[in-house]
Design a protein around this motif. Structure first.
Motif, short mmCIF file in Angstrom:
data_model
loop_
_atom_site.label_atom_id
_atom_site.label_comp_id
_atom_site.label_asym_id
_atom_site.label_seq_id
_atom_site.Cartn_x
_atom_site.Cartn_y
_atom_site.Cartn_z
N GLN A 93 0.82 -1.20 0.00
CA GLN A 93 0.00 0.00 0.00
C GLN A 93 0.86 1.26 0.00
O GLN A 93 0.52 2.26 -0.64
N ASN A 96 1.77 2.35 -3.36
CA ASN A 96 0.75 3.05 -4.14
C ASN A 96 0.41 4.43 -3.57
O ASN A 96 -0.44 5.12 -4.11
N LYS A 98 0.42 8.24 -2.76
CA LYS A 98 0.80 9.45 -3.48
C LYS A 98 1.12 10.61 -2.55
O LYS A 98 1.73 11.60 -2.97
#
Length: 338
Positions: A93, A96, A98
């Motif tokens: 996680q 991913n 941002k």
């Protein structure tokens, strides 16, 4: 590799994200000075604990959150737990994520779990921020156990194999490695250790405690801080600690070396950020964690939990992490765990 394997891994602890609303709140809008390469300013950070509540990673994340917010270093530092696969679910996680204002607790356990779980996302894909603590492990048995010494336990595992059950953290983590090193030191060939050792991994310290206190397993291995209250209240009996010297919190408990096995292994913990963040964003996260480390409240947390201060940032932590990855991978191969 002869086992003062502290050289090994301590050199030689664990979550996903509060995804909603983080990005807009945490990273301040880019100013003209930011565009010129000055540090960004994070008013909030999110903390990922890639393990279930109750273990060393969870304790670390929650201690960080408290010090960061109580000391007004940041406005908020919410903790999110996502357990599984030695922290590699949380690591995926993070891969991913941002929002650069994100810190994930990690450590020796994750280094090994990445190998045993063949994780697609690796620590090399993150941005190292800081090493924080170092902690010895402790081998325990339930209070009613017949085992009085570490030698009693290890000899029974050698003789009876799968009949003797050992619980601890994730497969390939520090607890699992220590169990394998004890059997290797007792004369078990590395290739035979996986079939000889009946090891039950857990995604958080709370699960191991339940198994031990409920007499569902023979023995357990974890950080001193995770089992300390149960040792003190008599629910568990400590057989040995994995540090080179006895620990202050358990002064009467022998080291593994004193118990007859030439093994020293401690469990370090630290934090990383998403990969690909800017130099300015990394500098800001290092500043935040350094300010936390210098707060007297953090020193108090270390003393309360029995953690050693092992603070490293910047290129020193980068080099340490690279060395730890190499050492752990080699050791896991030597004792047959990968």
């Amino acid at each position: 590799m002869k086992k003062s394997r502290s050289a090994l891994v301590a050199i030689a602890a664990v979550a996903a994200l509060a995804l909603a609303g983080c990005s807009s709140q945490n990273a301040a809008p880019q100013s003209d000075s930011d565009a010129k390469g000055d540090a960004s300013s994070f008013t909030d950070v999110s903390l990922i604990v890639p393990a279930d509540p109750g273990g060393g990673w969870d304790q670390t994340g929650r201690a960080m959150s408290k010090v960061l917010t109580d000391g007004d270093i940041v406005g908020s530092a919410p903790v999110t737990n996502v357990g599984g696969a030695g922290g590699t679910v949380g690591l995926a996680q993070l891969g991913n994520q941002k929002d650069p204002a994100t810190l994930m607790v990690m450590g020796l356990v994750m280094v090994g779990a990445i190998e045993t779980n063949a994780s697609n996302v690796r620590l090399e894909d993150t941005t190292p921020i800081a090493r924080l603590t170092d902690e010895p492990l402790v081998v325990v048995v339930p209070e009613a156990s017949k085992y009085k010494t570490l030698e009693d336990l290890v000899e029974d595992i050698v003789d009876k194999g799968q009949e003797v059950t050992v619980t601890g953290g994730s497969a390939g983590g520090a607890d699992h490695i220590l169990a394998g090193l004890l059997l290797e030191e007792a004369g078990v060939d590395g290739a035979e250790i996986p079939s000889k050792l009946n090891y039950t991994p857990n995604s958080g310290g709370g699960e191991a405690v339940s198994l031990l206190v409920g007499n569902k397993v023979t023995a357990g291995i974890s950080g001193v801080g995770e089992f300390l209250q149960y040792i003190e209240d008599g629910s568990m009996r400590a057989l040995a600690v994995s540090s080179a010297e006895p620990v202050d919190a358990l002064p009467e408990v022998p080291t593994i070396t004193d118990a007859g096995y030439d093994v020293v292994l401690t469990n370090w913990r630290g934090v990383v950020a998403p990969g690909g963040i800017s130099d300015a964003e990394r500098d800001e996260l290092e500043r935040i964690v350094t300010e936390m480390h210098e707060d007297k409240a953090w020193t108090s947390e270390l003393e309360t939990k029995g953690w050693a201060d092992a603070f490293l940032v910047g290129s020193e932590f980068d080099a340490f992490l690279d060395e730890s990855i190499d050492d752990v991978t080699g050791t896991l191969k030597n004792i047959g765990l990968i």
